[in-house]
Design a protein around this motif. Sequence first.
Motif, mmCIF file in Angstrom:
data_model
loop_
_atom_site.group_PDB
_atom_site.id
_atom_site.type_symbol
_atom_site.label_atom_id
_atom_site.label_comp_id
_atom_site.label_asym_id
_atom_site.label_seq_id
_atom_site.Cartn_x
_atom_site.Cartn_y
_atom_site.Cartn_z
ATOM 1 N N GLY A 232 4.485 -10.725 2.436
ATOM 2 C CA GLY A 232 3.945 -9.983 3.578
ATOM 3 C C GLY A 232 3.447 -8.626 3.127
ATOM 4 N N LEU A 233 3.113 -7.786 4.109
ATOM 5 C CA LEU A 233 2.566 -6.451 3.826
ATOM 6 C C LEU A 233 3.685 -5.418 3.842
ATOM 7 C CD1 LEU A 233 0.076 -4.497 3.595
ATOM 8 C CD2 LEU A 233 0.112 -4.421 6.100
ATOM 9 N N TRP A 234 3.728 -4.576 2.805
ATOM 10 C CA TRP A 234 4.787 -3.563 2.662
ATOM 11 C C TRP A 234 4.183 -2.187 2.432
ATOM 12 C CZ3 TRP A 234 9.982 -4.817 3.103
ATOM 13 C CH2 TRP A 234 10.255 -6.188 3.167
ATOM 14 N N LEU A 235 4.902 -1.168 2.910
ATOM 15 C CA LEU A 235 4.524 0.224 2.667
ATOM 16 C C LEU A 235 5.429 0.779 1.569
ATOM 17 C CD1 LEU A 235 3.174 2.965 3.353
ATOM 18 C CD2 LEU A 235 4.824 3.206 5.212
ATOM 19 N N LEU A 236 4.822 1.339 0.518
ATOM 20 C CA LEU A 236 5.591 1.963 -0.562
ATOM 21 C C LEU A 236 5.660 3.468 -0.322
ATOM 22 C CD1 LEU A 236 6.984 1.918 -3.357
ATOM 23 C CD2 LEU A 236 4.714 2.094 -4.376
ATOM 24 N N ASP A 237 6.878 3.976 -0.248
ATOM 25 C CA ASP A 237 7.110 5.414 -0.033
ATOM 26 C C ASP A 237 7.265 6.086 -1.391
ATOM 27 O OD1 ASP A 237 7.993 7.927 0.629
ATOM 28 O OD2 ASP A 237 9.958 7.259 1.358
ATOM 29 N N THR A 238 6.266 6.893 -1.779
ATOM 30 C CA THR A 238 6.320 7.581 -3.082
ATOM 31 C C THR A 238 6.649 9.068 -2.916
ATOM 32 O OG1 THR A 238 3.955 8.038 -3.017
ATOM 33 C CG2 THR A 238 4.618 6.028 -4.126
ATOM 34 N N VAL A 239 6.915 9.487 -1.677
ATOM 35 C CA VAL A 239 7.188 10.904 -1.428
ATOM 36 C C VAL A 239 8.623 11.222 -1.856
ATOM 37 C CG1 VAL A 239 7.324 12.685 0.361
ATOM 38 C CG2 VAL A 239 5.559 10.921 0.490
ATOM 39 N N PRO A 240 8.828 12.348 -2.555
ATOM 40 C CA PRO A 240 10.198 12.707 -2.946
ATOM 41 C C PRO A 240 11.103 12.834 -1.722
ATOM 42 C CG PRO A 240 8.608 14.142 -4.039
ATOM 43 C CD PRO A 240 7.843 13.333 -3.036
ATOM 44 N N ASP A 241 12.364 12.464 -1.886
ATOM 45 C CA ASP A 241 13.342 12.694 -0.831
ATOM 46 C C ASP A 241 13.809 14.141 -0.922
ATOM 47 O OD1 ASP A 241 13.401 10.222 0.469
ATOM 48 O OD2 ASP A 241 14.460 9.352 -1.233
ATOM 49 N N PRO A 242 14.451 14.663 0.139
ATOM 50 C CA PRO A 242 14.940 16.046 0.092
ATOM 51 C C PRO A 242 15.725 16.301 -1.188
ATOM 52 C CG PRO A 242 15.209 15.163 2.279
ATOM 53 C CD PRO A 242 14.676 14.040 1.440
ATOM 54 N N HIS A 243 15.614 17.471 -1.717
ATOM 55 C CA HIS A 243 15.919 17.870 -3.100
ATOM 56 C C HIS A 243 14.603 18.143 -3.803
ATOM 57 C CE1 HIS A 243 20.135 17.128 -3.401
ATOM 58 N NE2 HIS A 243 20.027 15.854 -3.054
ATOM 59 N N TRP A 244 13.494 17.998 -3.036
ATOM 60 C CA TRP A 244 12.196 18.015 -3.715
ATOM 61 C C TRP A 244 11.892 19.335 -4.397
ATOM 62 C CZ3 TRP A 244 11.003 16.262 1.656
ATOM 63 C CH2 TRP A 244 10.933 17.333 2.544
ATOM 64 N N PHE B 247 0.859 -1.197 0.000
ATOM 65 C CA PHE B 247 0.000 0.000 0.000
ATOM 66 C C PHE B 247 0.884 1.232 0.000
ATOM 67 C CE2 PHE B 247 0.058 1.609 4.481
ATOM 68 C CZ PHE B 247 0.808 0.600 5.065
ATOM 69 N N GLU B 248 0.326 2.351 -0.455
ATOM 70 C CA GLU B 248 1.138 3.581 -0.481
ATOM 71 C C GLU B 248 0.311 4.736 0.070
ATOM 72 O OE1 GLU B 248 1.770 6.199 -3.242
ATOM 73 O OE2 GLU B 248 -0.029 5.849 -4.364
ATOM 74 N N GLU B 249 0.480 5.909 -0.498
ATOM 75 C CA GLU B 249 -0.261 7.092 -0.052
ATOM 76 C C GLU B 249 0.068 7.471 1.383
ATOM 77 O OE1 GLU B 249 -4.274 6.975 -2.526
ATOM 78 O OE2 GLU B 249 -3.806 5.103 -1.551
ATOM 79 N N ILE B 250 1.371 7.541 1.634
ATOM 80 C CA ILE B 250 1.815 7.914 2.971
ATOM 81 C C ILE B 250 1.517 9.383 3.276
ATOM 82 C CG2 ILE B 250 4.186 8.507 2.334
ATOM 83 C CD1 ILE B 250 4.884 6.826 4.911
ATOM 84 N N LEU B 251 1.260 10.180 2.213
ATOM 85 C CA LEU B 251 0.823 11.563 2.448
ATOM 86 C C LEU B 251 -0.554 11.575 3.093
ATOM 87 C CD1 LEU B 251 1.799 13.584 -0.739
ATOM 88 C CD2 LEU B 251 2.854 13.655 1.511
ATOM 89 N N GLU B 252 -1.240 10.426 3.005
ATOM 90 C CA GLU B 252 -2.527 10.300 3.663
ATOM 91 C C GLU B 252 -2.394 9.412 4.895
ATOM 92 O OE1 GLU B 252 -5.251 9.316 0.522
ATOM 93 O OE2 GLU B 252 -4.695 11.141 -0.535
ATOM 94 N N ALA B 253 -1.301 9.607 5.593
ATOM 95 C CA ALA B 253 -1.144 8.944 6.893
ATOM 96 C C ALA B 253 -0.791 10.008 7.925
ATOM 97 C CB ALA B 253 -0.076 7.867 6.816
ATOM 98 N N ILE B 254 -1.266 11.237 7.679
ATOM 99 C CA ILE B 254 -0.964 12.353 8.573
ATOM 100 C C ILE B 254 -1.699 12.119 9.900
ATOM 101 C CG2 ILE B 254 -1.160 14.857 8.894
ATOM 102 C CD1 ILE B 254 0.801 14.013 6.633
ATOM 103 N N GLY B 255 -0.923 12.194 10.969
ATOM 104 C CA GLY B 255 -1.509 11.981 12.290
ATOM 105 C C GLY B 255 -1.489 10.526 12.721
ATOM 106 N N LEU B 256 -1.025 9.631 11.839
ATOM 107 C CA LEU B 256 -1.090 8.197 12.150
ATOM 108 C C LEU B 256 0.300 7.567 12.256
ATOM 109 C CD1 LEU B 256 -3.971 7.393 9.668
ATOM 110 C CD2 LEU B 256 -4.144 7.839 12.101
ATOM 111 N N ARG C 118 3.080 23.497 2.106
ATOM 112 C CA ARG C 118 1.854 24.057 2.690
ATOM 113 C C ARG C 118 0.605 23.478 2.019
ATOM 114 N NH1 ARG C 118 0.617 29.324 2.905
ATOM 115 N NH2 ARG C 118 -0.192 29.112 5.000
ATOM 116 N N GLN C 119 0.641 22.183 1.744
ATOM 117 C CA GLN C 119 -0.510 21.543 1.111
ATOM 118 C C GLN C 119 -0.640 20.113 1.632
ATOM 119 O OE1 GLN C 119 -2.855 22.868 -1.217
ATOM 120 N NE2 GLN C 119 -3.835 21.009 -0.517
ATOM 121 N N TYR C 120 -1.821 19.786 2.095
ATOM 122 C CA TYR C 120 -2.109 18.416 2.509
ATOM 123 C C TYR C 120 -2.987 17.777 1.443
ATOM 124 C CZ TYR C 120 -0.048 19.664 6.942
ATOM 125 O OH TYR C 120 0.843 20.070 7.898
#
Lengths: 405, 112
Positions: free
Chosen positions: A270-282, A183-192, A224-226
């Motif tokens: 097993g279950l894995w988290l996919l990180d699609t968020v850019p790394d610093p340099h964004w 699963f991905e969408e770690i930008l939608e794991a704010i607060g979790l 400044r965007q969620y």
Amino acid sequence: MHPKQFVWPGYARKHGKKGVRNKLLVVHTVECSSHVARKIASAVGNQAEVVGFAGCNDNAYAVRMLSALVRHPNVGAVLAVGLGCEYIQPEKLAEAAMEEGKEADWLFIQDEGGTIKAIEKGAASARRMLATLGRAPRTDMGLADLVVGGECGGSDFTSGLAGNVVAGRFFDLLVDAGGTAIFEEILEAIGLRDLLAARGADAAARRSIGAACDKALAYCRIVRQYSISPGNFVGGLSTIEEKSMGAVIKSGSRPIQGVLKVGHAPPRPGLWLLDTVPDPHWMQHGIANPNDNEGLTALIASGCHIVLFITGRGNVVGNAVAPIIKVTGNSATFAAMPDDMDFDAGVTLSGETSQAETAANLLRLVAATAGGLSTKSETLGHCEYYIPYKYQDANPRPCACGRED
Amino acid sequence: MSAGSAPAAFQISANDNVATALCDLSPGRVRLLGDAESGEIEAVEPIARGHKLALRHIAAGENIVKYGVSIGRASKPIARGCWVHLHCMGSMYDEKSNKLDPVIGISRETRY
């Protein structure tokens, strides 16, 4: 229902990999070669799929994505089409496919003498590869061989109440059967952050999940965007935390083995988290989550054979490389868009069917799709893909085992 | 939604203080589905499908709980049976959250 009852003929690939489709992939290495790539696909009666990258500049992320797609087990043959002056090299993509035992060819439009000659040569090559594609060896395949992704888009209030809940139950069944879920969408794991990190299978996984969540939150703060829109608010979602919990619920309840970067396949089931968020340099390279096709393509580049796309409002897209099963938690959407929606999880809201029973029905549909049943988007000819400019570090450490492919 | 005939709302976790309307609700009795302990609640104002209904009195500053986790904080006291949305709650992360129009969901500060 016993997991071992699900057996279907897959496509045997090198290194013990197995595919659920047997596609000829035509790859354009820059936007300037996309017209020729599409003309080649249509010259063979669209028996080929087209993917590619729009950019002309150097981008390691895009190279990693395209390399992963040409190696994907659903792909049996590859034709890479370049213009002749871009960074991404079609010859290298063809070589990567050949290393995986696939038929592959490549061309530069400038070397062939222009559009017409490039299409002629490419079409001849595509016809040759299609003739041998049908002889790909078959092998028994089951749930333990399967990698399934989860993505949501066009969400409404039913996504977090029904669609994603049933997808989560399905992922529990798949993981228990020895399969792999991403699963991905770690930008939608704010607060979790803490809730997700606590699900890490070991200390290293817990650390990398926490770090990925911290990076996602830092990204949102800087831009400044969620990941929440007026449509979400109108539909009743009040905060990014609320939307996040509705999204994360599709990961089910099993331990998270670790964090993957885009283009890297899980080293074990097993279950894995996919990180699609850019790394610093964004600021130089990339926007996270530009559209749903990007998330689907990223999941597939990490090896998903099939992706569940949970969509309350009803997104219609498919993908060039892997079947997309569209699950809606909204029975009204299912009734209104019957040609596009594959599965109605809204029956759990009305109490018609239990969550467990609905998840088992979804498992049957996934197995049938893996066995060759066309999804709605495949029937309609949807073959979207999207690869953005992005920066991500190349050498992730997905888990404590330190293995990396 | 086939549950749309009778006014109903869905409570996900037992300790949630809000439930989600499965159809447009008018003031009056609402059937609670899901993990709800009591089978009924009185809506005191109209609540649109997909929006949240307070299951009990929520004090200003108290967490709004759905899925058993905090999804934001009450910006003013919320009475049982009231609509819970941007006009009375906000995100603990997204600083734009308190500046949004509760009906159309866009920032009240954006000028065209």
